[in-house]
Structures are given as structure tokens and as C-alpha cells.
Design an enzyme around this catalytic site. Structure first.
Site, PDB file in Angstrom:
ATOM      1  N   HIS A  92      44.973  39.186  16.663  1.00 18.55           N
ATOM      2  CA  HIS A  92      44.086  39.986  15.814  1.00 18.55           C
ATOM      3  C   HIS A  92      43.797  41.361  16.396  1.00 18.55           C
ATOM      4  O   HIS A  92      43.363  42.264  15.680  1.00 18.55           O
ATOM      5  CB  HIS A  92      42.780  39.227  15.523  1.00 18.55           C
ATOM      6  CG  HIS A  92      41.801  39.186  16.666  1.00 18.55           C
ATOM      7  ND1 HIS A  92      41.688  38.107  17.510  1.00 18.55           N
ATOM      8  CD2 HIS A  92      40.881  40.093  17.083  1.00 18.55           C
ATOM      9  CE1 HIS A  92      40.740  38.344  18.395  1.00 18.55           C
ATOM     10  NE2 HIS A  92      40.235  39.543  18.162  1.00 18.55           N
ATOM     11  N   ASP A 122      46.460  32.733  17.809  1.00 16.78           N
ATOM     12  CA  ASP A 122      45.876  34.077  17.932  1.00 16.78           C
ATOM     13  C   ASP A 122      46.318  34.727  19.239  1.00 16.78           C
ATOM     14  O   ASP A 122      45.490  35.189  20.035  1.00 16.78           O
ATOM     15  CB  ASP A 122      44.356  34.049  17.836  1.00 16.78           C
ATOM     16  CG  ASP A 122      43.785  35.432  17.465  1.00 16.78           C
ATOM     17  OD1 ASP A 122      44.574  36.397  17.420  1.00 16.78           O
ATOM     18  OD2 ASP A 122      42.569  35.532  17.243  1.00 16.78           O
ATOM     19  N   GLY A 194      35.755  43.831  21.926  1.00 21.72           N
ATOM     20  CA  GLY A 194      36.541  44.595  22.872  1.00 21.72           C
ATOM     21  C   GLY A 194      37.075  43.745  24.013  1.00 21.72           C
ATOM     22  O   GLY A 194      38.039  44.102  24.680  1.00 21.72           O
ATOM     23  N   ASN A 195      36.421  42.571  24.252  1.00 23.37           N
ATOM     24  CA  ASN A 195      36.926  41.628  25.247  1.00 23.37           C
ATOM     25  C   ASN A 195      38.138  40.842  24.749  1.00 23.37           C
ATOM     26  O   ASN A 195      38.840  40.200  25.539  1.00 23.37           O
ATOM     27  CB  ASN A 195      35.844  40.620  25.646  1.00 23.37           C
ATOM     28  CG  ASN A 195      34.911  41.132  26.722  1.00 23.37           C
ATOM     29  OD1 ASN A 195      33.699  41.222  26.510  1.00 23.37           O
ATOM     30  ND2 ASN A 195      35.460  41.452  27.875  1.00 23.37           N
ATOM     31  N   SER A 196      38.386  40.870  23.447  1.00 24.79           N
ATOM     32  CA  SER A 196      39.500  40.115  22.877  1.00 24.79           C
ATOM     33  C   SER A 196      40.802  40.366  23.610  1.00 24.79           C
ATOM     34  O   SER A 196      41.186  41.515  23.841  1.00 24.79           O
ATOM     35  CB  SER A 196      39.729  40.516  21.411  1.00 24.79           C
ATOM     36  OG  SER A 196      38.952  39.746  20.556  1.00 24.79           O
TER      37      SER A 196
END
Length: 279
Positions: A92, A122, A194-196
């Protein structure tokens, strides 16, 4: 059960991509091979507005290794090097980007290209320059236990917090994710949009997962009257290993004795990438 599953998108916050690149219900780019399908995109938070006179960064054409033309950052996330010239992040984070730019620990801004995406897990594999950083090693034995200490390292809330990486610590809370998803862990380490795509590390500095999402505390509070705390999720390390091997990547495996969180962060630093989705 189906009624409970239908509530899942409302209980998750943005899959932790720091922007609005996903939208709702649109397919991934046609030039990105997809291993599995059926993972519903979830809403993401808006990036900070540009100051008067501030210009957005460069953007490239879809799939191109170099940027071209002008564009704006529509989301940001984190990734990490898993093999020479290869980086891992969430699907994503890079879905429907016109171009992907990464900033290395040395401060170099370079283009990346999506090679493979798996919306079920993901996860996405990217081609990056060989000098992007050394590969992070995965834990050899993924025998993760509840209560085990973990460390996150990434770039939350780009444009609002520190421009450098942020380290947080916590524990593995449960061995399954939302709605008993066996592909994920529940963790207590704080994470933000933003940690994704950032690494979840054990106290030896080995990758045991990939940060992916958090519970939407505000919506849970609306339904239950109580505010949940530190309910976050990561894709399990064995899922990431399977994805990489299916893509022809051979990750480094190791077992390392426990160290301090500061030492774990120092180990991860040169391998973690700030990722920008350009639109």
C-alpha cells in the site's frame, strides 16, 4: 463473522502510509506483477500542506528508474534493504505511485522501481541502487513468543516530526492480527502513519516482521466507549521470507544475542529507507 469482518476497514487507520496515495477500491498499476489479490485498500492520512512558495519534489514516470517531470509527494513510508539492489516495503505504500523515490541513510535521493507486489500479504519488492545500503538479516528461527521485546525503526509523520528516523520499543502482544489474521502479529510498539513498510526487529537486530497498520482508536472509542492503547500490527517475518523467496530473492538469515535497543537501531540505520510516493 462476516459482519465483524466488514468492520475491519473502519477499525484500521490508513495502513500507516503517510499520505493519500491509496484512495478507495482502485486496482494496482498494471505494470506491477501481483502474487495475490483481494486485500482491500484502506484510507490514508493527508500529507502536510506545502508552505507558500514551497515546491514539491521531482517525480518520474511509472516504473521508470529515473525521475522525470515535476510532481508532488502524495504519501510516504518506510522500506529496508533485504538484498543487494532490493528493498522491501508494504504494497500500500507504493500502490498507484507515478514514481517512487527513496532517501538512503547517507542522504542520497534515488529512484526505485516496483518489481512485485502482494496485496494479500501487503508486501512489495523494489529495485534500488546497489549502494542504497547493506541488507538487513532476518531471524533464522521465527519462533516469536508473546511478550518478546521488539524494536521499530522508520519515518513516521514526515514533515511534522524529525526528518531522521524514529525508534520505538514494545512487545509482541498477540500471535495473530485483527480478526485473527494469522499472517500478522499484534505489537505494542508505537507506530504512526509513515512507519508502513519499516522493519520490526528483535532485540538481536534481526527482522521478525514488517510494520503495516494500527487500530483506529477514535473509531473503536465511538463503538465501545473506551480508548484502546498501543494496538498495532506487523506482517510476520515468515510471510516476508516466503514473499521474497517467491520473488527469487535469497535473504540473509542469522541468530544474534540480545542487545540494547540503541544498538539495534544502530544496526538497522544504514539499511532503512525513507520512501516517497510521487503523483
Amino acid at each position: 463473522m462476516q459482519r465483524n469482518l466488514a468492520l475491519i476497514p473502519a477499525l484500521l487507520l490508513g495502513l500507516l502510509a503517510g499520505g493519500d496515495a491509496l484512495g478507495q477500491g482502485k486496482p494496482p498499476p498494471s505494470n506491477v506483477p501481483e502474487a495475490r489479490s483481494g486485500f482491500p485498500p484502506l484510507p490514508t492520512s493527508k500529507p502536510p500542506a506545502l508552505a507558500p512558495g514551497q515546491q514539491a519534489g521531482p517525480a518520474g514516470k511509472p516504473g521508470a528508474p529515473q525521475g522525470g517531470g515535476t510532481g508532488r509527494m502524495v504519501s510516504s513510508g518506510t522500506g529496508f534493504v533485504v538484498a543487494p539492489g532490493r528493498a522491501l516495503t508494504n504494497a500500500h505504500v507504493v500502490e498507484r505511485c507515478q514514481a517512487v523515490r527513496v532517501r538512503t541513510a547517507a542522504g542520497t535521493d534515488v529512484a526505485a522501481r516496483v518489481l512485485r507486489a502482494d496485496r494479500g500479504r501487503d508486501l512489495a519488492l523494489l529495485e534500488v541502487p546497489a549502494e542504497a545500503g547493506p541488507p538487513l538479516a532476518f531471524r533464522r528461527q521465527m519462533n516469536i513468543r508473546r511478550g518478546e521485546g521488539v524494536v521499530t525503526y522508520g519515518f513516521p509523520l514526515a514533515g511534522m516530526l524529525s526528518s531522521g528516523p524514529t525508534l520505538t520499543t514494545g512487545e509482541v502482544s498477540a500471535l495473530a492480527g485483527l480478526a485473527d489474521d494469522q499472517r500478522q502479529f499484534q505489537i505494542s510498539a508505537p507506530v504512526q502513519p509513515g512507519n508502513s513498510g519499516g522493519p520490526l526487529l528483535d532485540l538481536g537486530g534481526n527482522v521478525v516482521g514488517v510494520i503495516v497498520s494500527k487500530l483506529n482508536a477514535a473509531r473503536v472509542a465511538q463503538r465501545t466507549g473506551d480508548i484502546p492503547q498501543n494496538v498495532n500490527f506487523a506482517v510476520k517475518g515468515n510471510e516476508a521470507l516466503d514473499f521474497l523467496r517467491e520473488a527469487g530473492v535469497t535473504p540473509t538469515l542469522r541468530d544474534t544475542p540480545p542487545r540494547t535497543a540503541a544498538e539495534v537501531g544502530e544496526t538497522a540505520h544504514n539499511s532503512v529507507l525513507f520512501m516517497r510516493c510521487m503523483g
